[in-house]
Scaffold this motif. Sequence first.
Motif, PDB file in Angstrom:
ATOM      1  N   PRO A  95       0.805  -1.224   0.000  1.00  0.00           N
ATOM      2  CA  PRO A  95       0.000   0.000   0.000  1.00  0.00           C
ATOM      3  C   PRO A  95       0.840   1.277   0.000  1.00  0.00           C
ATOM      4  CG  PRO A  95      -0.675  -1.473   1.783  1.00  0.00           C
ATOM      5  CD  PRO A  95       0.487  -2.088   1.121  1.00  0.00           C
ATOM      6  N   ALA A  96       1.934   1.298   0.747  1.00  0.00           N
ATOM      7  CA  ALA A  96       2.748   2.515   0.825  1.00  0.00           C
ATOM      8  C   ALA A  96       3.398   2.826  -0.519  1.00  0.00           C
ATOM      9  CB  ALA A  96       3.813   2.373   1.908  1.00  0.00           C
ATOM     10  N   LEU A  97       3.948   1.807  -1.167  1.00  0.00           N
ATOM     11  CA  LEU A  97       4.598   2.019  -2.461  1.00  0.00           C
ATOM     12  C   LEU A  97       3.562   2.389  -3.526  1.00  0.00           C
ATOM     13  CD1 LEU A  97       7.179   2.085  -4.066  1.00  0.00           C
ATOM     14  CD2 LEU A  97       7.005  -0.384  -4.379  1.00  0.00           C
ATOM     15  N   ALA A  98       2.381   1.794  -3.451  1.00  0.00           N
ATOM     16  CA  ALA A  98       1.321   2.140  -4.410  1.00  0.00           C
ATOM     17  C   ALA A  98       0.925   3.607  -4.256  1.00  0.00           C
ATOM     18  CB  ALA A  98       0.108   1.236  -4.206  1.00  0.00           C
ATOM     19  N   LYS A  99       0.845   4.094  -3.021  1.00  0.00           N
ATOM     20  CA  LYS A  99       0.512   5.505  -2.798  1.00  0.00           C
ATOM     21  C   LYS A  99       1.609   6.404  -3.336  1.00  0.00           C
ATOM     22  CE  LYS A  99      -2.418   4.815   1.190  1.00  0.00           C
ATOM     23  NZ  LYS A  99      -2.574   4.912   2.620  1.00  0.00           N
ATOM     24  N   ARG A 100       2.879   5.995  -3.159  1.00  0.00           N
ATOM     25  CA  ARG A 100       3.989   6.787  -3.693  1.00  0.00           C
ATOM     26  C   ARG A 100       3.953   6.838  -5.209  1.00  0.00           C
ATOM     27  NH1 ARG A 100       9.201   4.579  -1.157  1.00  0.00           N
ATOM     28  NH2 ARG A 100       7.664   3.244  -0.244  1.00  0.00           N
ATOM     29  N   ASP A 106       0.750  11.749 -10.153  1.00  0.00           N
ATOM     30  CA  ASP A 106      -0.066  12.958 -10.084  1.00  0.00           C
ATOM     31  C   ASP A 106       0.793  14.224 -10.098  1.00  0.00           C
ATOM     32  OD1 ASP A 106      -2.293  11.371 -10.008  1.00  0.00           O
ATOM     33  OD2 ASP A 106      -2.586  11.541  -7.831  1.00  0.00           O
ATOM     34  N   SER A 107       1.987  14.152  -9.508  1.00  0.00           N
ATOM     35  CA  SER A 107       2.844  15.334  -9.431  1.00  0.00           C
ATOM     36  C   SER A 107       3.614  15.594 -10.711  1.00  0.00           C
ATOM     37  CB  SER A 107       3.842  15.185  -8.286  1.00  0.00           C
ATOM     38  OG  SER A 107       3.179  15.097  -7.065  1.00  0.00           O
ATOM     39  N   PHE A 108       4.181  14.543 -11.292  1.00  0.00           N
ATOM     40  CA  PHE A 108       5.093  14.725 -12.420  1.00  0.00           C
ATOM     41  C   PHE A 108       4.551  14.217 -13.746  1.00  0.00           C
ATOM     42  CE2 PHE A 108       7.828  14.258  -8.627  1.00  0.00           C
ATOM     43  CZ  PHE A 108       8.309  15.546  -8.592  1.00  0.00           C
ATOM     44  N   SER A 113       7.345   5.037 -19.623  1.00  0.00           N
ATOM     45  CA  SER A 113       8.268   3.917 -19.829  1.00  0.00           C
ATOM     46  C   SER A 113       8.805   3.467 -18.475  1.00  0.00           C
ATOM     47  CB  SER A 113       9.440   4.353 -20.721  1.00  0.00           C
ATOM     48  OG  SER A 113      10.224   5.302 -20.037  1.00  0.00           O
ATOM     49  N   MET A 114       9.558   2.384 -18.508  1.00  0.00           N
ATOM     50  CA  MET A 114      10.154   1.881 -17.274  1.00  0.00           C
ATOM     51  C   MET A 114      11.189   2.872 -16.736  1.00  0.00           C
ATOM     52  SD  MET A 114       8.785  -0.649 -16.085  1.00  0.00           S
ATOM     53  CE  MET A 114       9.177  -2.246 -15.485  1.00  0.00           C
ATOM     54  N   GLU A 115      11.820   3.611 -17.625  1.00  0.00           N
ATOM     55  CA  GLU A 115      12.785   4.617 -17.182  1.00  0.00           C
ATOM     56  C   GLU A 115      12.079   5.707 -16.376  1.00  0.00           C
ATOM     57  OE1 GLU A 115      15.348   8.112 -19.220  1.00  0.00           O
ATOM     58  OE2 GLU A 115      15.507   6.140 -20.172  1.00  0.00           O
ATOM     59  N   GLY A 116      10.928   6.129 -16.852  1.00  0.00           N
ATOM     60  CA  GLY A 116      10.144   7.117 -16.116  1.00  0.00           C
ATOM     61  C   GLY A 116       9.601   6.547 -14.821  1.00  0.00           C
ATOM     62  N   PHE A 117       9.246   5.274 -14.840  1.00  0.00           N
ATOM     63  CA  PHE A 117       8.717   4.620 -13.647  1.00  0.00           C
ATOM     64  C   PHE A 117       9.793   4.491 -12.576  1.00  0.00           C
ATOM     65  CE2 PHE A 117       7.565   0.457 -11.555  1.00  0.00           C
ATOM     66  CZ  PHE A 117       6.558   0.977 -10.780  1.00  0.00           C
ATOM     67  N   SER A 118      11.037   4.374 -12.971  1.00  0.00           N
ATOM     68  CA  SER A 118      12.116   4.186 -11.997  1.00  0.00           C
ATOM     69  C   SER A 118      12.422   5.459 -11.214  1.00  0.00           C
ATOM     70  CB  SER A 118      13.380   3.684 -12.695  1.00  0.00           C
ATOM     71  OG  SER A 118      13.842   4.660 -13.600  1.00  0.00           O
ATOM     72  N   ARG A 119      11.779   6.591 -11.552  1.00  0.00           N
ATOM     73  CA  ARG A 119      11.993   7.819 -10.787  1.00  0.00           C
ATOM     74  C   ARG A 119      11.297   7.776  -9.435  1.00  0.00           C
ATOM     75  NH1 ARG A 119       7.994  10.916 -14.696  1.00  0.00           N
ATOM     76  NH2 ARG A 119       6.082  10.686 -13.485  1.00  0.00           N
TER      77      ARG A 119
END
Length: 168
Positions: A95-100, A106-108, A113-119
């Motif tokens: 749950p904590a990681l899903a919220k992050r 929502d912010s950025f 892509s996976m590269e964007g997801f790794s931020r």
Amino acid sequence: MPTPAERKALLFFSVVLALGASNRAYHTFQSRSPADARARTALEAQIKAADSARLSGLRKPKREGKTKPPPKPLGPVDLDIASEKEIEGLRNIGPALAKRIIADRDSFGPFGSMEGFSRVKGIGPSMVAKLDSAVTFSLLPRPTNRVISRPSELPKARRKPHQRKTGH
């Protein structure tokens, strides 16, 4: 044994206390404020509610079962539009990681892509490798300026070992 000054102080405080109590009693009995039936019924209703709450507190509470984990997704989850529950259904995401993940999206803007997801904080190379086949991306990522690097991308400063001066 109290001194004469202490006796006078005790006498003064007891007189003030007695006068205050008698004044309050006089005003209570002499007041003409209506203690109408509506006020009495409201008071009785409050007493009944308090008694029923007190009695219900004596019963054993029902056992709360463990919350069911979110269902596992059937196909790949689109992280650019998925809900928090859908993201929680992925392997190794709580749950904590899903919220992050939702907060970062929502912010950025969408990951793209996976590269964007790794931020997202907490998503490293091993997590990217685990989720590679379970996720997909449908939206284009928001363009970003790469002027300011993340602290994790900055090179670590090298320090020289501390040298002790020895006096001969």
